[in-house]
Design an enzyme around this catalytic site. Sequence first.
Site: not given
Length: 340
Positions: A51, A84, A119, A182
């Site tokens: 990430c 996650w 996260v 994105y």
Amino acid sequence: MSDGGDDGNRSYGHKKFKRSKSHFADRITADGRDGWPVAAGRYRLVVSRACPWASRALVSRRLLGLEDALSLAVVDPIQDDRSWRFTLDPGGRDPVLGIRFLSEAYDRREAGYPGGVSVPAVVDVPSGELVTNDYQQITLDLATEWTALHRPGAPDLYPRALRDEIDTVMGEVYEDVNNGVYRAGFATGQEEYERAYEGVFRRLDLLARRLAGQRYLVGDTITEADIRLFTTLVRFDAVYHGHFKCNRWKLAENPVLWAYARDLHQTPGFGDTVDFDHIKRHYYQVHTGINPTGIVPLGPDLSGWLTPHRREELGGRPFGDGTLPGPVPEAERVPPRGRP
């Protein structure tokens, strides 16, 4: 980086992309004004090496020497629809928090929280509760509120005299580059994709002009602005060029940005936090809405990241009056498969 929301990982590419604001925005500060005072050993930073938002925190923590003060949990790059997972750890549980899924720390903070599980996240170890998932603020606080726990020689990543300029640059980079890739990759229509695509490359062209004559984005040292741009650039050819269709050119085809990214990658604290294996497997295997086969490309060739960049000819002092960070702790080293 969040999970796929209510529809899970299949939703990527099938509904209009909108980045959620951080729901848990408490701050960990020197004076503890939100109820969370800075304290060595109290908090655990949970990241995915895949990430880019979490990678900011990894770089900052390393540069500032906070490894002993703020422990680290690394999740599996392949999340499932329960969020996650700590499947990289023995028994599939985080050894400090004792949980199998990051969502458990979210639930302890707010039962029934309807949003995604993202996260980076900072968890209070004694209570097991999530403190914050505010990816925009976490690194700024590491630089400015955790100073009592910084290593000797830690750089000033958010110098007061340059904050207005840093904030401006970071805002532009966030809108068009960090988030722009994105918007392009998760676009559900041609016009939506093209607007995002044009914004990405318009901003990258402007950044290349800026960096043609100066080593770093703001001032003559590494700042928070460089960290935020780097974490997108380092993923560009591996995932954004193909997987997100940001393919006007590859980073390796842009002389200025490619040299700038290699300069940072070869600086201790940057490249030694990057795991290309985690990056590629996450994007190509989790985003099944846009890559239904789950096939992970073998390329690109990563050896170029270690080639000379010659950016030192522009001057600049990477750490200002500070010093290099120490060696990466053994337990936090990226496996060979994930390194150039």
